[in-house]
Design an enzyme around this catalytic site. Structure first.
Site: not given
Ligand code: PBG
Length: 327
Positions: A200, A210, A252
Site C-alpha cells: 500500500k 478523506r 493499492k
Molecule cells: C485506510 C484506508 C485508506 C483507503 C482505504 N483504507 C486511506 C488511506 O490510507 O489514507 C483509501 C481508499 C480509497 O482512496 O479509495 N483505512
C-alpha cells in the site's frame, strides 16, 4: 513470428468481427471478481453524497441494507465496509466497541447478504482516531507500531465477533498480519481469513477517500505507507504478509502500480487483489462529466487493465454498475 515476404502474418484476421474478438479475448471481467467498497455513517438518517466521488454515498444503516441486497443481486464477489463514526478519540475507541458503527454495519450486512457475497471489513484506526492516523501515537507524535498492533488485535476480534468474513488489514504496521492472526486464533477465530494490504503506497489518489470518511488527518502517512518510487520494497511487503499468514494480498492503488501488481501476481502463492481507489474513480468520473472520455468504455478498460496485469479480484467503486454491464 514467421516473416514471409509474400504472405505477411495478418493479426487483424482475429479482430475482424465481434464474435472473433470475443473468442480470442485473453481477459474477461466477471461480477464475482469485483468487490464494492462501502461507507457507513453513524447517525445518518439518509444516504449522504460524497461530492468528490459522484455516485458514491455515505450510507445510513437502512440504505446499507438496500445496497447490500442490490450488490447480492448484481452477483458481485463481496463488499468492503468502512465506518464513519460520530465521535473520535486518540486511540480510536469506536473501532473496538461492539456498538461502534463499523461493527454494527457488519452485523447488518452479514444478515442481509446471507451466502450471496463475502462481507469484508477495513481493519485500520484512521476513521476512528481524532488525529486521523492509522495507528496510535507515541509521546513525540510518531505512529507507534507495536502499540498499534495491540489495538489491531482487539479490533480484529471485535470484527470477527461482528461476523466479518474477511479482515482487510490496511494500516501498514510492521508485523500486523502475524499479530492479528495470533489474536484471531487465540480467540477461536481460526477460520476468519486475512486480506493483507501488503503493498500500500502513500498515494495522492486517496484524496477523495478523506472526504468520504471525514478524515481528520493533517500531514501524511509517509512513515508507514510505501514510497511510490519503490517496486522492490512493494514485493518485499507482499512476501512478508504471505509469510505472516495473509490469505490474500493486495496492491493499492491499482492503476499507477500495475508493475508491482504484475510482479506480485507472478510470484505470490496466494490470491492477489488490487484496489482501484477513490482518486482513480474521481478522475474518470470528472473527465467523463466534462465529455472528455466515454465513461463506460473508460471504466471497463480501467478495470480490465487491472485484471490483465494480474489482479485476481478488484476493489472498485463501480463494482455493481460494472457487473450490470457485464451481464
Ligand atoms: C485506510 C484506508 C485508506 C483507503 C482505504 N483504507 C486511506 C488511506 O490510507 O489514507 C483509501 C481508499 C480509497 O482512496 O479509495 N483505512
Amino acid at each position: 513470428m514467421i516473416d514471409h515476404p509474400d504472405r505477411p502474418y495478418r493479426p487483424r484476421r482475429l479482430r475482424a468481427t465481434p464474435a472473433m474478438r470475443r473468442l480470442v479475448s485473453e481477459t474477461r471481467l466477471h461480477p464475482a471478481d469485483l468487490v464494492l467498497p462501502m461507507f457507513v455513517r453513524e447517525g445518518a438518517a439518509e444516504p449522504v453524497p460524497i461530492s468528490s466521488m459522484p455516485g458514491v454515498v455515505q450510507h445510513s444503516t437502512d440504505s446499507l441494507r438496500r445496497a447490500i441486497a442490490g450488490a447480492a443481486e448484481a452477483g458481485i464477489g463481496g463488499v468492503m465496509l468502512f465506518g464513519v463514526p460520530e465521535h473520535k478519540d486518540a486511540i480510536g475507541s469506536g473501532a473496538t466497541d461492539p456498538d461502534g458503527i463499523l461493527n454494527v454495519a457488519t452485523r447488518i450486512a452479514v444478515a442481509e447478504a446471507g451466502d450471496a457475497l463475502v462481507v469484508q471489513t477495513d481493519l485500520c484506526l484512521d476513521e476512528f482516531t481524532d488525529h486521523g492516523h492509522c495507528g496510535v501515537l507515541d509521546a513525540r507524535g510518531y505512529v507507534d507500531n507495536d502499540a498499534t498492533n495491540l489495538r489491531y488485535r482487539d479490533m480484529a476480534i471485535a470484527q470477527a465477533e461482528a461476523g466479518s468474513q474477511l479482515l482487510g488489514l490496511s494500516g501498514m504496521m510492521d508485523g500486523q498480519v502475524a499479530e492479528v492472526r495470533s489474536a484471531l486464533d487465540g480467540a477461536g477465530f481460526t477460520n476468519t481469513p486475512i486480506l493483507g494490504y501488503a503493498a500500500k503506497y502513500a498515494s495522492a489518489f486517496y484524496g477523495p477517500f478523506r472526504e468520504a470518511v471525514q478524515s481528520s488527518l493533517e500531514g501524511d502517512r509517509r512513515t508507514y505507507q510505501l514510497d511510490p518510487a519503490n517496486r522492490r520494497e512493494g514485493l518485499r511487503e507482499i512476501d512478508l504478509d504471505v509469510a505472516e499468514g495473509a490469505d490474500v494480498v493486495m496492491v493499492k492503488p491499482a492503476m499507477s502500480y500495475l508493475d508491482v501488481l504484475a510482479d506480485a501476481a507472478a510470484s505470490s502463492p496466494v490470491p492477489v487483489w488490487a484496489y482501484q481507489v477513490s482518486g482513480e474513480y474521481a478522475m474518470i468520473e470528472a473527465a467523463a462529466a466534462h465529455g472528455w472520455i466515454d465513461r463506460r468504455r473508460a471504466v471497463e478498460e480501467s478495470v480490465l487493465g487491472i485484471r490483465r496485469a494480474g489482479a485476481d479480484a478488484v476493489l472498485t467503486y463501480w463494482a455493481v454498475e460494472l457487473a450490470g454491464w457485464i451481464r
